[in-house]
Design a protein around this motif. Structure first.
Motif, PDB file in Angstrom:
ATOM      1  N   LEU A  68       0.827  -1.215   0.000  1.00 33.91           N
ATOM      2  CA  LEU A  68       0.000   0.000   0.000  1.00 33.91           C
ATOM      3  C   LEU A  68       0.858   1.260   0.000  1.00 33.91           C
ATOM      4  O   LEU A  68       0.512   2.263  -0.651  1.00 33.91           O
ATOM      5  CB  LEU A  68      -0.963  -0.009   1.183  1.00 33.91           C
ATOM      6  N   LEU A  69       1.970   1.234   0.710  1.00 33.95           N
ATOM      7  CA  LEU A  69       2.883   2.382   0.697  1.00 33.95           C
ATOM      8  C   LEU A  69       3.498   2.573  -0.687  1.00 33.95           C
ATOM      9  O   LEU A  69       3.670   3.709  -1.147  1.00 33.95           O
ATOM     10  CB  LEU A  69       3.968   2.212   1.758  1.00 33.95           C
ATOM     11  N   TYR A  70       3.814   1.477  -1.358  1.00 35.84           N
ATOM     12  CA  TYR A  70       4.360   1.569  -2.716  1.00 35.84           C
ATOM     13  C   TYR A  70       3.323   2.128  -3.687  1.00 35.84           C
ATOM     14  O   TYR A  70       3.631   2.992  -4.499  1.00 35.84           O
ATOM     15  CB  TYR A  70       4.826   0.194  -3.197  1.00 35.84           C
ATOM     16  N   VAL A  71       2.104   1.596  -3.617  1.00 37.48           N
ATOM     17  CA  VAL A  71       1.057   2.049  -4.527  1.00 37.48           C
ATOM     18  C   VAL A  71       0.741   3.527  -4.310  1.00 37.48           C
ATOM     19  O   VAL A  71       0.532   4.277  -5.259  1.00 37.48           O
ATOM     20  CB  VAL A  71      -0.216   1.180  -4.377  1.00 37.48           C
ATOM     21  N   SER A  72       0.762   3.971  -3.061  1.00 38.49           N
ATOM     22  CA  SER A  72       0.454   5.371  -2.767  1.00 38.49           C
ATOM     23  C   SER A  72       1.615   6.311  -3.078  1.00 38.49           C
ATOM     24  O   SER A  72       1.435   7.528  -3.089  1.00 38.49           O
ATOM     25  CB  SER A  72       0.039   5.527  -1.300  1.00 38.49           C
ATOM     26  N   GLY A  73       2.810   5.781  -3.325  1.00 41.64           N
ATOM     27  CA  GLY A  73       3.943   6.615  -3.692  1.00 41.64           C
ATOM     28  C   GLY A  73       4.770   7.140  -2.538  1.00 41.64           C
ATOM     29  O   GLY A  73       5.674   7.950  -2.739  1.00 41.64           O
ATOM     30  N   VAL A  74       4.505   6.681  -1.331  1.00 37.49           N
ATOM     31  CA  VAL A  74       5.264   7.124  -0.164  1.00 37.49           C
ATOM     32  C   VAL A  74       6.741   6.741  -0.303  1.00 37.49           C
ATOM     33  O   VAL A  74       7.617   7.452   0.186  1.00 37.49           O
ATOM     34  CB  VAL A  74       4.655   6.537   1.134  1.00 37.49           C
ATOM     35  N   ASN A  75       7.003   5.666  -1.017  1.00 35.17           N
ATOM     36  CA  ASN A  75       8.373   5.184  -1.173  1.00 35.17           C
ATOM     37  C   ASN A  75       9.246   6.113  -2.019  1.00 35.17           C
ATOM     38  O   ASN A  75      10.449   5.926  -2.096  1.00 35.17           O
ATOM     39  CB  ASN A  75       8.387   3.788  -1.788  1.00 35.17           C
ATOM     40  N   GLN A  76       8.681   7.124  -2.622  1.00 34.85           N
ATOM     41  CA  GLN A  76       9.440   8.059  -3.456  1.00 34.85           C
ATOM     42  C   GLN A  76      10.061   9.188  -2.641  1.00 34.85           C
ATOM     43  O   GLN A  76      10.841   9.970  -3.155  1.00 34.85           O
ATOM     44  CB  GLN A  76       8.534   8.662  -4.534  1.00 34.85           C
ATOM     45  N   LYS A  77       9.738   9.271  -1.357  1.00 39.04           N
ATOM     46  CA  LYS A  77      10.150  10.412  -0.530  1.00 39.04           C
ATOM     47  C   LYS A  77      11.498  10.230   0.179  1.00 39.04           C
ATOM     48  O   LYS A  77      11.997  11.157   0.777  1.00 39.04           O
ATOM     49  CB  LYS A  77       9.072  10.709   0.501  1.00 39.04           C
TER      50      LYS A  77
END
Length: 151
Positions: A68-77
């Motif tokens: 879910l963190l990957y899909v939401s894009g949190v991992n880009q921060k």
């Protein structure tokens, strides 16, 4: 969009098509099957199936959270995500391997128990699913480590 050899992690729908992140789906399926099959069997006093349940629930929960963190894009921060991804999947592969071995041991001990034949059959299925889940977590860990090394 990130590739398997790219230095950045995918987000959004790219999670479904990049290696190793495409392994999230089989990890859900086979980990969930282990959870269901072990939960439906009879647990004996000297049985290590508590460890198997812990591993399957722990990995299912944290894999879902990571997905879910990957899909939401949190991992880009942050640049720490490739390290976290590789470390988590290596730990999950190790946990699943230990749970698979423990579950296989229980299944072998149930082999000649005619009273618990249904539990024996469910344990056989759980052992197979557990080793398949171990394989997917190990593949994910290897490809995540390759991605981490290249980033």
């Amino acid at each position: 969009m990130a590739t398997a050899s790219g230095s950045s992690l995918p987000s959004g729908c790219a999670v479904f098509i990049t290696v190793p992140d495409a392994f999230f789906f089989p990890e859900f399926v086979f980990g969930g099957l282990v959870w269901i099959l072990v939960a439906s069997t009879r647990v004996f006093l000297d049985n290590p199936q508590g460890w198997v349940m812990f591993v399957s629930v722990f990995c299912f929960f944290f894999t879902t959270l990571l997905f879910l963190l990957y899909v939401s894009g949190v991992n880009q921060k942050s640049s720490a995500w490739p390290t976290l991804d590789a470390a988590y999947h290596a730990l999950a592969a190790f946990f699943y391997l230990s749970a698979s071995v423990a579950l296989a041991n229980v299944t072998v001990r149930l082999q000649n128990d005619a009273v618990n034949f249904k539990s024996y059959q469910e344990d056989i299925a759980a052992v197979v699913m557990s080793y398949v889940a171990t394989l997917f977590y190990a593949l994910h860990a290897v490809f995540s480590a390759i991605r981490w090394k290249s980033s």
